[in-house]
Design a protein around this motif. Sequence first.
Motif, PDB file in Angstrom:
ATOM      1  N   ARG A  67      28.610  65.280  14.894  1.00  0.00           N
ATOM      2  CA  ARG A  67      27.648  64.194  14.692  1.00  0.00           C
ATOM      3  C   ARG A  67      26.362  64.447  15.483  1.00  0.00           C
ATOM      4  NH1 ARG A  67      32.201  60.958  15.483  1.00  0.00           N
ATOM      5  NH2 ARG A  67      31.312  60.015  17.361  1.00  0.00           N
ATOM      6  N   LEU A  70      24.285  66.664  13.407  1.00  0.00           N
ATOM      7  CA  LEU A  70      23.626  65.892  12.357  1.00  0.00           C
ATOM      8  C   LEU A  70      22.427  65.135  12.916  1.00  0.00           C
ATOM      9  CD1 LEU A  70      26.680  64.435  10.384  1.00  0.00           C
ATOM     10  CD2 LEU A  70      25.225  66.367   9.748  1.00  0.00           C
ATOM     11  N   GLU A  71      22.580  64.563  14.102  1.00  0.00           N
ATOM     12  CA  GLU A  71      21.474  63.848  14.739  1.00  0.00           C
ATOM     13  C   GLU A  71      20.305  64.784  15.019  1.00  0.00           C
ATOM     14  OE1 GLU A  71      23.231  62.149  18.189  1.00  0.00           O
ATOM     15  OE2 GLU A  71      24.443  60.700  17.066  1.00  0.00           O
ATOM     16  N   ALA A  94      32.966  58.526  11.859  1.00  0.00           N
ATOM     17  CA  ALA A  94      31.802  58.952  11.078  1.00  0.00           C
ATOM     18  C   ALA A  94      31.454  57.926  10.004  1.00  0.00           C
ATOM     19  CB  ALA A  94      32.059  60.318  10.455  1.00  0.00           C
ATOM     20  N   GLU A  95      32.458  57.389   9.339  1.00  0.00           N
ATOM     21  CA  GLU A  95      32.195  56.391   8.309  1.00  0.00           C
ATOM     22  C   GLU A  95      31.608  55.119   8.909  1.00  0.00           C
ATOM     23  OE1 GLU A  95      35.652  55.705   5.980  1.00  0.00           O
ATOM     24  OE2 GLU A  95      35.631  57.710   5.062  1.00  0.00           O
ATOM     25  N   LEU A  98      27.882  56.381  10.278  1.00  0.00           N
ATOM     26  CA  LEU A  98      26.948  56.909   9.289  1.00  0.00           C
ATOM     27  C   LEU A  98      26.984  56.156   7.975  1.00  0.00           C
ATOM     28  CD1 LEU A  98      27.682  60.736   9.768  1.00  0.00           C
ATOM     29  CD2 LEU A  98      25.841  59.401  10.809  1.00  0.00           C
ATOM     30  N   GLU A 102      26.976  58.551   3.371  1.00  0.00           N
ATOM     31  CA  GLU A 102      26.349  59.629   4.128  1.00  0.00           C
ATOM     32  C   GLU A 102      27.390  60.501   4.806  1.00  0.00           C
ATOM     33  OE1 GLU A 102      23.022  60.458   7.631  1.00  0.00           O
ATOM     34  OE2 GLU A 102      23.455  58.401   7.000  1.00  0.00           O
ATOM     35  N   SER A 103      28.449  59.859   5.326  1.00  0.00           N
ATOM     36  CA  SER A 103      29.519  60.620   5.964  1.00  0.00           C
ATOM     37  C   SER A 103      30.131  61.613   4.986  1.00  0.00           C
ATOM     38  CB  SER A 103      30.591  59.668   6.501  1.00  0.00           C
ATOM     39  OG  SER A 103      31.687  60.379   7.015  1.00  0.00           O
ATOM     40  N   ARG A 106      27.611  64.569   4.287  1.00  0.00           N
ATOM     41  CA  ARG A 106      27.131  65.439   5.358  1.00  0.00           C
ATOM     42  C   ARG A 106      28.227  65.981   6.267  1.00  0.00           C
ATOM     43  NH1 ARG A 106      22.420  62.821   8.555  1.00  0.00           N
ATOM     44  NH2 ARG A 106      21.969  65.011   9.033  1.00  0.00           N
TER      45      ARG A 106
END
Length: 264
Positions: A67, A70-71, A94-95, A98, A102-103, A106
């Motif tokens: 994550r 991703l950030e 993540a769900e 994000l 999106e989760s 990505r």
Amino acid sequence: MANTPSGATVDKVKQDYDEQASMYNVLLKWPFGQLESQLFASAVGSDDFCRGATVLDIGGGTGLRARQALEAGAARVDVVDFSDEMMAVGRRDAEALLGPEESAQRLRWFHGDATKPLFGTTTETERVEGLAGLSPPYDVVMANWIFDHVDKPEVLEALWRNIAAAVKPGGRFIGVRACDPRCEAMSSGNSTIPSTGDGRPAIHLENASLEVSYSGSTEMHERHGFTDVEIEPCEKQGVVRADPGFWQLWINKPGFVVVKARKR
């Protein structure tokens, strides 16, 4: 973080991670967990090398570092781990953070053991299938703490072969590794493992590390095609700047480091 030697050690560490997956992220609340997060954010944010990148996170566990990639702008992160429970926690987190759509777009999750060929191999006598769905070469490969469950050189070599095979020429490696486990910082207050409240550690994991990994040697990086090996400086991180006296032992001789390198 959850990849180990083959045999009984694998089974024991996998069991540890499965059983303690729900508690694992509590480490972020403690000083050394905060420092790791800040060091990693600094590393993946440098030079914008994560922006638009495809990333493979080997031994990615609950996806904490995925994550952060991703950030930092990564387009997609593929997480490989052998603990289904760790990845289940990662998917839920993540769900929640994000959003489901999106989760799903990505972050992808793959059950696999990084001590085995992730991308398959073919020799004169056999063909070994890799994990279906992985899509090398990646712009960035991450391997955090996976070297710190390894007590055999051949297993360490297997991990590094997967890392080298994953990343494209000119791509980046980033990883967290332990330093000397006997250093004073690891037994001081800034690395204390949180307690359950009844005197037992909340997190307990089987660990082993070869000197070529924890000593700071760049031998394995260079052998597998990586150059420009750097350690992310802890002195620049906010948690250290806020209380340098607390962190002085760590500054002198850290308990872990975040390492960056470039594939030739």
